[in-house]
Design an enzyme around this catalytic site. Structure first.
Site, PDB file in Angstrom:
ATOM      1  N   GLU A 150       0.876  -1.249  -0.093  1.00 15.28           N
ATOM      2  CA  GLU A 150       0.065   0.075   0.094  1.00 15.28           C
ATOM      3  C   GLU A 150       0.895   1.244   0.065  1.00 15.28           C
ATOM      4  O   GLU A 150       0.845   1.911   0.881  1.00 15.28           O
ATOM      5  CB  GLU A 150      -0.921  -0.228   1.229  1.00 15.28           C
ATOM      6  CG  GLU A 150      -1.871  -1.097   1.213  1.00 15.28           C
ATOM      7  CD  GLU A 150      -3.009  -0.908   2.315  1.00 15.28           C
ATOM      8  OE1 GLU A 150      -2.912  -0.208   3.256  1.00 15.28           O
ATOM      9  OE2 GLU A 150      -3.971  -1.603   1.953  1.00 15.28           O
ATOM     10  N   GLU A 306      -6.144  -7.960  -0.328  1.00 13.37           N
ATOM     11  CA  GLU A 306      -6.450  -7.879   0.946  1.00 13.37           C
ATOM     12  C   GLU A 306      -7.719  -7.678   1.229  1.00 13.37           C
ATOM     13  O   GLU A 306      -8.342  -6.806   0.597  1.00 13.37           O
ATOM     14  CB  GLU A 306      -5.689  -6.865   1.725  1.00 13.37           C
ATOM     15  CG  GLU A 306      -4.021  -7.197   1.912  1.00 13.37           C
ATOM     16  CD  GLU A 306      -3.696  -6.033   2.906  1.00 13.37           C
ATOM     17  OE1 GLU A 306      -4.473  -5.457   3.521  1.00 13.37           O
ATOM     18  OE2 GLU A 306      -2.537  -5.750   2.481  1.00 13.37           O
TER      19      GLU A 306
END
Ligand code: GAL
Length: 665
Positions: A150, A306
């Protein structure tokens, strides 16, 4: 053949064995086998374990984990481990820690404690990346590379002097000379003209409102700075393993990135998605994020990198998932094009900041709802293997623009209540309620092939985007535009003349003045509906009024209009309408255009979602009942989860999912 790196609907999680003993690793492999795990994201936060002090590399433990995975037939989505620089790094180079807008330098102690533009960070990250790439280049477990994690999630906006210098370089590339920058930023306002590049800083906390274009360019720069980290690390991986796919996990819900410019650099699009537990209709937002992911992937399959098996740990109240909810969430992503279902994380951590975050293996072990469902989901994904590689078709394009969001969310606008995502979610929700599939596209995207284009609050509209919409409508297309669209150009300069500048012709209206409503104030329309937040003094210039105000600040003024333009039609929603009113309007438009859901809903209680994935292998109808009653739906073929034949109608109980391989002919 479809599938992520040859794996048909990949299944797995972030795997963090560095938190556990070797005894547990053995059990992990056995449990992964039971769950049908095929892919794990490995070593994401392992920098301090792999390089405990500068230049002292310890790969042996990771070798053993990789070998163990290979022995168990599980592939690794191996990270280059650069997401969290170790304590020795921050202690040696404190100047790499990010600086906030007020000048505070943050301290080490969490992850992502580095300035995205730091050359020192980059040098060390690339060195580690090369070490990992060289070491595992031939490893049979290696399936793909996961760059960092991320990127920019916590540190995207850094205001330090290094960022300032990088920002100036970025600006010099964009504007070439200072006059152009002064012109673009409108520095003749408030006496801000720059006479030397060195005077330009990041938009640090100032005495009053800053310059909005300065702010917008800093956000553009910051998104690019994070992309540049990805590119640099990706390039090292590619140079060592040219044939191994590289990706990073994107966060479409995070507002700070312009992922349209990132997407072409990823070999496969991967996104993270976490449900907003407090939202009872979170599945609509899930659908939107999944459609954004598919849009970034250009319609190709993508990876859900995720999500959570149950509660997360970072929301104010971390609501756990109900039985069946995790499976439903997972299959909803698959229904919208995901060919991988992955979680954060494999085993719940006993310590650290995320110890209350759910995982595939919960603290309570395998005698649990979560584990049973994890195993069942593995079996279900196995039965859906043939779906991998198939794609969705849509007749509606939904124009989504991170930059308009950035610009509208800054202060010094007509109303604090005008929020970009509010309009995005309202319009998307209406399309979801109508059951039609939409493609989320970037401003300026090729619109041919669509029947309807929906344009929520496209505040920034350059001439290219305006022209593509004009041409689309002139050629027979339909468009729905909502307020605060077409107001400014790429530099945030208001289009001269009248609002909504870039869309005046196509919408056939002229807006003389904005009339934002007071907090909580509503105005009544002549069709009985109510408006809030926004109104504008609008004159018809070819368009027809569909609804006008009967009270409020502008009685008699049109609030909703439609314009015949060329062969097509353009609707304008010049106020914030109640959701039911937007739903009705969108449904009328869809009906006129004969755009229908993938199947007719026979008795369709609210909350049923239907999508279709098709490919050379066949046509697969995904049916998901988010509602509270059994739904009776039309379908014919083999239901893949149960293996049963469906003769014509299917009763789908509340909360259930069905995937029907449709009979053709
Ligand atoms: C993601 C992150 C993971 C984990 C997860 C928790 O944003 O990539 O490492 O923190 O959130 O929900």
């Amino acid at each position: 053949m479809g599938g992520i790196q040859g794996i048909r609907i990949a299944y797995g999680a972030d795997y963090n064995p560095e938190q556990w003993s070797r005894e547990v690793w053995k059990e992990d492999l056995e449990l992964m086998r039971q769950a049908g795990v095929s892919l794990v994201s490995l070593a994401i936060f392992a920098w301090s374990e792999l390089e405990p002090s500068s230049g002292d590399y310890r790969f042996e433990w990771l070798d053993d984990v990789m070998d163990g995975l290979d022995g168990a037939g599980i592939k690794a989505n191996l990270s280059n481990a650069t997401a969290s620089p170790p304590p020795w790094f921050s202690a040696t180079f404190p100047e790499t820690l990010p600086v906030l807008a007020d000048g505070t330098r943050v301290w080490p102690g969490a992850r992502q404690g580095f300035c995205p533009s730091s050359p020192i960070y980059r040098e060390h990250a690339l060195r580690l990346t090369r070490m990992i790439a060289e070491r595992y280049r031939e490893h049979p477990a290696l399936a793909m590379w996961h760059v960092s994690n991320e990127i920019g999630n916590h540190n995207i906006l850094c205001y330090c002097d290094v960022s300032a210098a990088a920002f100036r370089t970025w600006l010099e590339t964009r504007y070439r000379d200072l006059d152009q920058l002064n012109e673009a930023w409108g520095t003749s306002f408030w006496g801000q003209r720059y006479s030397d590049w060195q005077q330009i800083l990041p938009p640090r906390q100032a005495a009053s409102f800053g310059n909005p274009t300065h702010d917008l360019d800093f956000r553009r720069f910051s998104s690019d700075a994070c992309l540049s980290i990805y590119r640099a690390e990706r390039d090292v991986l590619r140079s060592v393993t040219p044939d191994v796919a590289v990706t990073t996990n994107l966060t479409p819900n995070h507002r700070e990135f312009d992922y349209w410019s990132w997407a072409p650099d990823l070999d496969v699009i991967a996104v993270d998605h976490y449900l907003k537990a407090a939202d009872p209709d979170a599945h609509v937002e899930l659908a939107f994020t999944a459609d954004v992911a598919r849009g970034l992937a250009g319609g190709e399959p993508w990876m859900l990198m995720e999500h959570s098996t149950s509660a997360v740990n970072w929301q104010p109240r971390n609501v756990a998932k109900q039985p069946g909810e995790m499976t439903r969430n997972s299959l909803q992503h698959v229904a919208r094009g995901a060919d991988a279902v992955m979680f954060f994380q494999w085993r719940a951590s006993r310590f650290g900041a995320e110890k209350y975050h759910s995982a595939m293996v919960p603290h309570a072990g395998t005698e649990t709802k979560v584990w049973r469902e994890v195993v069942q989901l593995g079996e279900v994904l196995d039965r859906l293997a043939e779906v991998a590689g198939t794609t969705l078709q849509a007749e509606v394009a939904f124009l989504f623009d991170w930059q308009s969001g950035w610009a509208l969310d800054t202060p010094s606008h007509p109303s604090i209540d005008v929020e970009y995502r509010d309009q995005v979610h309202s319009l998307y929700r209406s399309l979801w309620n109508a059951g039609v599939t939409v493609d989320v596209v970037a401003p300026g995207a090729d619109l041919s092939g669509y029947g309807l284009v929906v344009v929520p609050s496209l505040y920034i509209t350059n001439t290219g985007t305006a022209r593509s919409i004009d041409e689309f409508v002139a050629a027979g297309g339909a468009v729905i535009v909502t307020y605060m669209s077409g107001v400014v150009d790429d530099n945030l300069h208001v289009f001269s003349g009248a609002f909504p500048g870039a869309f005046r012709d196509v919408l056939g209206v002229r807006v003389e003045e904005f009339f934002p409503l007071r907090e909580g104030e509503t105005a009544t329309l002549d069709d009985g509906s109510r408006a809030s937040v926004w109104s504008e003094l609008l004159h018809l210039e070819g368009a027809e009024a569909i609804a006008s105000y009967v009270d409020g600040p502008l009685p008699g003024t049109p609030a909703v209009t439609v314009n015949e333009y060329g062969e097509g039609r353009a609707w304008y929603l010049a106020t914030r309408l109640e959701q039911g009113t937007v739903d009705n309007l969108v449904q009328d438009v869809l009906r006129t255009l004969k755009i229908r859901p993938p199947i007719p809903m026979i008795t369709a209680p609210a909350g049923v979602e239907a999508t279709r994935r098709t490919g050379s292998a066949g046509s697969y109808l995904f049916l998901i009942n988010h509602g509270v009653e059994t739904a009776h739906l039309m379908a014919k073929g083999r239901e893949l989860i149960t293996g049963r034949d469906v003769a014509g109608t299917l009763a789908l109980r509340a909360g259930a999912v069905a995937v029907v391989r449709e009979e053709t002919g």
